[in-house]
Design a protein around this motif. Structure first.
Motif, PDB file in Angstrom:
ATOM      1  N   THR A  21       0.839  -1.204   0.000  1.00 26.42           N
ATOM      2  CA  THR A  21       0.000   0.000   0.000  1.00 26.42           C
ATOM      3  C   THR A  21       0.872   1.251   0.000  1.00 26.42           C
ATOM      4  O   THR A  21       0.584   2.230  -0.702  1.00 26.42           O
ATOM      5  CB  THR A  21      -0.933  -0.007   1.222  1.00 26.42           C
ATOM      6  N   ASN A  22       1.965   1.232   0.775  1.00 25.86           N
ATOM      7  CA  ASN A  22       2.893   2.371   0.784  1.00 25.86           C
ATOM      8  C   ASN A  22       3.539   2.555  -0.589  1.00 25.86           C
ATOM      9  O   ASN A  22       3.764   3.676  -1.039  1.00 25.86           O
ATOM     10  CB  ASN A  22       3.979   2.173   1.844  1.00 25.86           C
ATOM     11  N   TYR A  23       3.836   1.430  -1.259  1.00 27.14           N
ATOM     12  CA  TYR A  23       4.391   1.496  -2.617  1.00 27.14           C
ATOM     13  C   TYR A  23       3.399   2.186  -3.554  1.00 27.14           C
ATOM     14  O   TYR A  23       3.769   3.079  -4.332  1.00 27.14           O
ATOM     15  CB  TYR A  23       4.717   0.092  -3.117  1.00 27.14           C
ATOM     16  N   CYS A  24       2.134   1.776  -3.483  1.00 18.78           N
ATOM     17  CA  CYS A  24       1.123   2.342  -4.390  1.00 18.78           C
ATOM     18  C   CYS A  24       0.851   3.810  -4.073  1.00 18.78           C
ATOM     19  O   CYS A  24       0.547   4.597  -4.984  1.00 18.78           O
ATOM     20  CB  CYS A  24      -0.165   1.528  -4.307  1.00 18.78           C
ATOM     21  N   GLU A  25       0.953   4.199  -2.794  1.00 16.29           N
ATOM     22  CA  GLU A  25       0.800   5.615  -2.441  1.00 16.29           C
ATOM     23  C   GLU A  25       1.920   6.443  -3.069  1.00 16.29           C
ATOM     24  O   GLU A  25       1.705   7.566  -3.539  1.00 16.29           O
ATOM     25  CB  GLU A  25       0.810   5.789  -0.921  1.00 16.29           C
TER      26      GLU A  25
END
Length: 459
Positions: A251-255
């Motif tokens: 999720t942090n990657y996609c943010e």
């Protein structure tokens, strides 16, 4: 000869536009020298005739447009590869952060890599033991599989990730096993938990850690999973090792992907994420697998926190399309003090049937799995019925299923964070729980297996 440019035209967030460039390629590395002498790295995101859009890894704060110089290095981000990377800790760009000497490489590899050619893939069919009953018994992990963990904010997915990394092994094989652990956007506290846990348990000896902290530039998060897979591909397909790649938190990657997309003023897709997020995630996930004719393999467990615990959010939704199943952590199970709080009903491993049975786990595995799942599902239905009608309306058989569901959660799903269960122990525990039912209720277990295994557990 490397040419320097003083033609920075604009800066927006982590992005910098350089004009008047020649011969620049997509994903080429750049060095930006500030008037103070400080040098920052960047990477070319886009080339349009004589203009190059560069993402700056260290951020653009403090940059002076007229006096800063840019040099393009005619190569992409490279990671040094040798057996010595085992046991080491790197940042998100592959630079050592453990205080040990730099790696003397056998070769340098561009981190971009490429997904495995589908024609060259070998079908995953070998069992990996994680020591966690809810995974080994019900949602079996298979070598070369992509099996994500869907979690929620505040749930113990980091503890589960560390436990899987510590305990995973290939049974009955002499091949070497390694863990590549990539963490994106995590806090100092979480990073220290992983580092100390790996050192304390000795798992660091067969592991490689890539840690991108929450206060590191978001742009570095884009590189972290690619650096991790570059290391994994070397261990698997050059050294012939079985490699488990754990990536947290996607999720942090996609943010970070959304942040870069917004800075580039791209047209947003669902919930503001770029329209190419599916393709971008696929270029990462599809680097896992087995290659025909090669002994090594890469198995992937990406972990992601679902915003608002929403399974239909674009990140878990797209991940589910690319991967082969999902392990779902439940907030309701966490409130019941079940640890790990795996909800086995919506969880699924699409390749589990290929990795269980005689010669892999045990001959009775499929029957025990089917019967446990059926009894637990019936028990949860009875639980809902009891809430509506009261326990007084339940039959004796219903009460038996209700008791089973409670025991199943307490004894089978829940286990200690450092409890490593062999698959035989997991299967025997399943038989022990099923022994509370009369034979007539166990319709999914064949007579030969019932007669062979049940007498040990019937009181």
């Amino acid at each position: 000869m490397i040419k320097s440019y003083r033609t920075i035209a604009d800066i927006a967030g982590p992005l910098m536009l350089v004009e008047g460039v020649e011969g620049i390629k997509y994903e080429e590395l750049a060095e930006i020298e500030l008037p103070s002498g400080e040098v920052r790295q960047g990477q070319v995101l886009e080339v349009d005739r004589d203009r190059a859009l560069v993402q700056v890894f260290g951020g653009t704060s403090g940059m002076d447009i007229p006096t800063s110089k840019v040099r393009f290095l005619a190569r992409g981000i490279e990671f040094p590869l040798s057996r010595d990377i085992l046991g080491r800790t790197f940042n998100g760009l592959g630079k050592p952060i453990d205080g040990a000497p730099p790696i003397i490489p056998d070769k340098l590899a561009d981190i971009s890599g490429a997904p495995l050619n589908p024609y060259a893939r070998d079908y995953p069919n070998e069992f990996i033991q994680t020591g966690i009953s809810a995974i080994d018994g019900l949602n079996t992990l298979v070598r070369g599989q992509k099996l994500p963990i869907f979690s929620g904010s505040g749930l113990p997915h980091n503890q589960l990730a560390a436990q899987v990394a510590r305990q995973s092994k290939v049974l009955g094989a002499e091949e070497e096993f390694a863990v590549v652990f990539g963490a994106m956007g995590i806090t100092y506290e979480e990073a220290e938990f992983f580092r100390s846990d790996f050192r304390k348990t000795g798992a660091i000896e067969r592991a490689i850690l890539f840690i991108n902290l929450a206060d590191n530039p978001a742009i570095e998060r884009i590189a972290t999973p690619r650096v991790a897979f570059t290391a994994a591909e070397y261990l698997a397909f050059t050294l012939g090792m079985h490699v488990l790649v754990i990536l947290t938190d996607m999720t942090n990657y996609c943010e970070a992907l959304r942040e870069i997309s917004a800075a580039r003023k791209e047209v947003p897709g669902r919930r503001g994420y770029p329209g190419y997020m599916y393709t971008d995630l696929a270029t990462i996930y599809e680097r896992a697998g087995k290659v025909s004719g090669k002994p090594g393999s890469i198995t992937l467990i990406p972990i992601l926190t679902m915003p608002e615990d929403d399974k239909t959010h674009p990140i878990p939704d797209l991940t589910g399309y690319i991967t082969e199943g999902q392990i779902i952590l439940s907030r309701a199970m966490h409130r019941k003090k079940v640890s790990p709080p795996i909800d086995v009903r919506p969880s699924l491993s699409r390749l589990k049937d290929k990795g269980i049975g005689e010669g892999k786990t045990r001959e009775d595995h499929a029957d025990v799995f089917n019967q446990l799942f059926a009894c637990y599902a019936r028990g949860k239905e009875v639980e809902e019925l009891a809430v509506i009608l009261g326990e007084g309306a339940l039959t004796e058989t219903d009460k038996l299923y209700l008791k089973f569901a409670d025991e199943f959660e307490k004894r089978y799903v829940s286990q200690g964070g450092y409890e490593d269960r062999a698959v035989e122990h997991t299967l025997d525990l399943g038989w022990e729980l099923l022994s509370m039912f009369p034979r007539a209720e166990l319709k999914r277990i064949r007579d030969e297996y019932y007669d062979k295994y049940m007498p040990r557990f019937k009181k």
